[in-house]
Design an enzyme around this catalytic site. Structure first.
Site, PDB file in Angstrom:
ATOM      1  N   ALA A  13       0.816  -1.221   0.000  1.00 51.39           N
ATOM      2  CA  ALA A  13       0.000   0.000   0.000  1.00 51.39           C
ATOM      3  C   ALA A  13       0.848   1.268   0.000  1.00 51.39           C
ATOM      4  O   ALA A  13       0.554   2.227  -0.717  1.00 51.39           O
ATOM      5  CB  ALA A  13      -0.946  -0.002   1.199  1.00 51.39           C
ATOM      6  N   CYS A  45      -4.885  -7.626   3.089  1.00 52.98           N
ATOM      7  CA  CYS A  45      -6.090  -7.760   3.908  1.00 52.98           C
ATOM      8  C   CYS A  45      -6.960  -8.932   3.441  1.00 52.98           C
ATOM      9  O   CYS A  45      -7.845  -9.379   4.166  1.00 52.98           O
ATOM     10  CB  CYS A  45      -6.906  -6.471   3.877  1.00 52.98           C
ATOM     11  N   ALA A 117       5.456  -3.602   8.569  1.00 58.50           N
ATOM     12  CA  ALA A 117       5.588  -4.136   9.925  1.00 58.50           C
ATOM     13  C   ALA A 117       5.937  -5.608   9.837  1.00 58.50           C
ATOM     14  O   ALA A 117       5.776  -6.241   8.795  1.00 58.50           O
ATOM     15  CB  ALA A 117       4.289  -3.937  10.703  1.00 58.50           C
ATOM     16  N   THR A 275      11.245  12.248   7.505  1.00 58.74           N
ATOM     17  CA  THR A 275      11.931  11.763   8.691  1.00 58.74           C
ATOM     18  C   THR A 275      12.869  12.843   9.223  1.00 58.74           C
ATOM     19  O   THR A 275      12.857  13.984   8.751  1.00 58.74           O
ATOM     20  CB  THR A 275      12.741  10.497   8.365  1.00 58.74           C
ATOM     21  N   SER A 276      13.717  12.467  10.191  1.00 60.99           N
ATOM     22  CA  SER A 276      14.691  13.413  10.731  1.00 60.99           C
ATOM     23  C   SER A 276      15.756  13.772   9.705  1.00 60.99           C
ATOM     24  O   SER A 276      16.515  14.726   9.909  1.00 60.99           O
ATOM     25  CB  SER A 276      15.342  12.841  11.988  1.00 60.99           C
ATOM     26  N   ILE A 280      14.810  11.974   3.310  1.00 59.50           N
ATOM     27  CA  ILE A 280      14.214  10.649   3.483  1.00 59.50           C
ATOM     28  C   ILE A 280      12.801  10.797   4.026  1.00 59.50           C
ATOM     29  O   ILE A 280      12.576  11.483   5.034  1.00 59.50           O
ATOM     30  CB  ILE A 280      15.053   9.770   4.434  1.00 59.50           C
ATOM     31  N   ALA A 282       9.085   8.540   5.018  1.00 55.66           N
ATOM     32  CA  ALA A 282       8.662   7.204   5.447  1.00 55.66           C
ATOM     33  C   ALA A 282       7.140   7.178   5.533  1.00 55.66           C
ATOM     34  O   ALA A 282       6.506   8.176   5.909  1.00 55.66           O
ATOM     35  CB  ALA A 282       9.270   6.832   6.800  1.00 55.66           C
TER      36      ALA A 282
END
Length: 557
Positions: A13, A45, A117, A275-276, A280, A282
């Site tokens: 996704a 799913c 994940a 991100t930091s 980049i 995420a």
């Protein structure tokens, strides 16, 4: 001429959606997608339903192939390729071909992390035995399908009673496999409030599903061709074990690159999905975002938010300002014909966050009751007692649950109040709704509370009173309803007789009034308060009392 080089780590996704959006915005970008699995874009799913035979053939789960990305979007997708290192200083990623072992580097101007994940595997003996599975990838589903089929499995254990766990239970049962559920929490669907999941217990029992709640997995042993699962000091014989105890953000690559990780263990991003490291981005299950209700970090591993985050990241990479405002965790699951959904805060979550709330329960029909086929549904609404802002909702029924939660979710996103729910103009035709939709009714009840027209009481408050200070419980249902089941100590005065029997009620005690669902008792409370009594309406009526009192079975079967 190449405008920018974008490397995307991961598909499905988040990554796949980001690649497609990038190409639509920039025809001159060089875009690479590296996916460590064998499929770049598939409907994860739908995996339980492939195992159960509802979705067939397997190819229906494939959303897009590398060839389609090449032909439609001029995006180079390489499956079975794993990004093993990020060199932030030189803006390079190191990539390993998982089939050949070959390694190479690829430069980037912008890097998007969408690693997703990874399943949580309990740290107990036997989780690596043959016949023990997690379900995350299409390859996992294929392995489970073949194992069940080739070994003619008749008994299985599902560890975990969340969304995927219960979907697996239903689909295993569809294959005539007897299922035992092992769940460490004291209820199924721990993300919901316990009284809302009670209707599902009856359906599980009707399909001979055995529940072991409050019992964490202890061990798995091999016993010849079978497996023995130990939980709660008991051993369950089975032919397959599905571990569905949850997932955690896959942040290994980000951590090794020195990117900031949030308090919940996900990659920290701003509202632009950055991100930091400003080069980049995420998206998806690996990131933490803002909770739209609390304003605090939250982690929502769902495909819908991942897809929207991907679009935001692509927009910003291409210089188009875009933001992801936050997430509500709006979710739905169907178990043996019972639909349950939620959005925003549950009562448990509000208590953990220390957020003031009021709650109400309403019972409505899915559509006009004069049209055949109307199904009951229960909505639990949480709202701010100060200004009526909607904080969250849960609903359970067998039809129309999803669309009501969708409406409430949209209201929460826009900062809506219970008064907005009252005024919501929704579709009405006898086949799909009522002149006063269940969403409106939830708003009316909450609005009545805030305006002071009725003071609510809740069944879970009843046990807090010592016997000598216990409120007077008035049941305004019919004598027949009362005889079929009643609260101990309750006095039955049917609503139609109430005005003529006021002399039977105490004026020195608070009176808590209830009926089956809350409507007749509301009428009763309005009568009593205007006659000088101190009365409250027991929200949700006797049906919610039964849900509270039934609790969650430790086991069945």
């Amino acid at each position: 001429m190449i405008s920018r080089r974008v490397v995307i780590v991961g598909g499905v996704a988040g990554g796949a959606s980001c690649a497609a959006r990038l190409r639509r915005l920039d025809e001159n970008a060089e875009i690479y997608v590296f996916e460590r699995g064998g499929f770049v874009s598939f409907a994860n799913c739908g995996l339980p339903y492939y195992i159960g035979g509802v979705i067939s053939p397997r190819e229906r789960l494939l959303v897009a192939s590398p060839e389609r990305f090449r032909d439609y979007f001029n995006v180079e997708v390489r499956v079975n390729h794993e990004v093993t290192r990020i060199d932030r200083e030189n803006r390079l990623v190191e990539v390993r071909n998982r089939q050949t072992g070959a390694r190479f580097t690829r430069p980037y101007d912008a890097l998007v992390l969408a690693p997703g994940a990874k399943p949580i595997v309990p740290d107990v003996p036997g989780v690596d035995l043959p016949g023990v599975f997690t379900l995350r990838l299409l390859e996992d589903a294929e392995r489970i399908y073949r194992w069940l089929q080739d070994r003619h499995v008749t008994r299985a254990v599902v560890v975990g009673a969340g969304y995927i766990g219960l979907e697996m239970v239903e689909n295993l049962a569809n294959r005539n496999i007897t299922v035992t559920v092992v769940e460490a929490a004291p209820q199924i669907l721990p993300g919901f409030d316990p009284e809302m999941v009670v209707p599902i217990y009856d359906k599980l029992a009707a399909h001979d599903v055995r529940l072991l709640l409050g019992h964490p997995l202890q061990a798995i042993e091999a016993d010849g061709s079978q497996l023995l699962v130990t939980a709660g000091g008991e051993k369950i014989d089975c032919g397959a074990v599905i571990l569905s105890v949850g997932v955690r953000p896959d942040v290994t690559l980000a951590q090794e690159a020195g990117l900031e990780i949030g308090p919940l263990g996900g990659i920290r991003v701003n509202e632009h999905m950055q991100t930091s490291d400003p080069t980049i981005w995420a998206v998806g299950d690996a990131v933490e975002v803002k909770d739209l209700v609390t304003g605090q970090p939250t982690w929502v591993p769902l495909a819908g938010p991942a897809s929207r985050q991907a679009r935001v990241a692509a927009d910003n990479i291409c210089g188009r300002p875009s933001r992801f405002p936050g997430a509500l965790g709006t979710a739905f699951v169907r178990v043996f014909g019972v639909d349950i959904a939620k959005t925003g805060l549950t009562e448990k979550a509000a208590q953990r966050a220390g957020i003031p709330y009021q709650k109400s329960f309403t019972h409505s029909a899915s559509h006009a009751t004069y049209y055949p086929g109307a199904k009951p549904m229960t909505i639990k609404l949480l709202f701010d007692p100060r200004d009526g802002r909607v904080l969250g909702a849960q609903a359970v029924g067998s039809e129309g649950v999803d669309k009501r939660i969708d409406v409430i979710a949209a209201m929460i996103q826009k900062g809506g109040t219970v008064y907005d729910l009252e005024e919501a103009e929704l579709c009405y035709a006898p086949q799909v709704g009522s002149a006063r939709d269940p969403v409106n009714i939830a708003g009316f009840v909450a609005g009545n509370i805030l305006r002071g027209d009725v003071a609510p009481a809740h069944w879970d408050e009843l046990d807090r009173f010592p016997e000598e200070r216990r409120p007077f419980i008035l049941d305004v249902r019919t004598p027949g309803e009362f005889a079929a089941g009643a609260l101990p100590g309750a006095v039955n005065i049917p609503l139609g007789e109430l005005r003529g029997r006021l002399h039977e009620l105490p004026r020195d005690r608070e009176i808590w009034v209830h009926c089956a669902g809350g409507q007749r008792s509301y009428y009763g409370v309005r009568i009593l308060n205007q006659k000088g009594f101190r009365a409250r309406n027991l929200s949700g009526g006797y049906s919610i009392y039964r849900a509270y009192r039934r609790g969650t079975p430790k086991s069945n079967g």
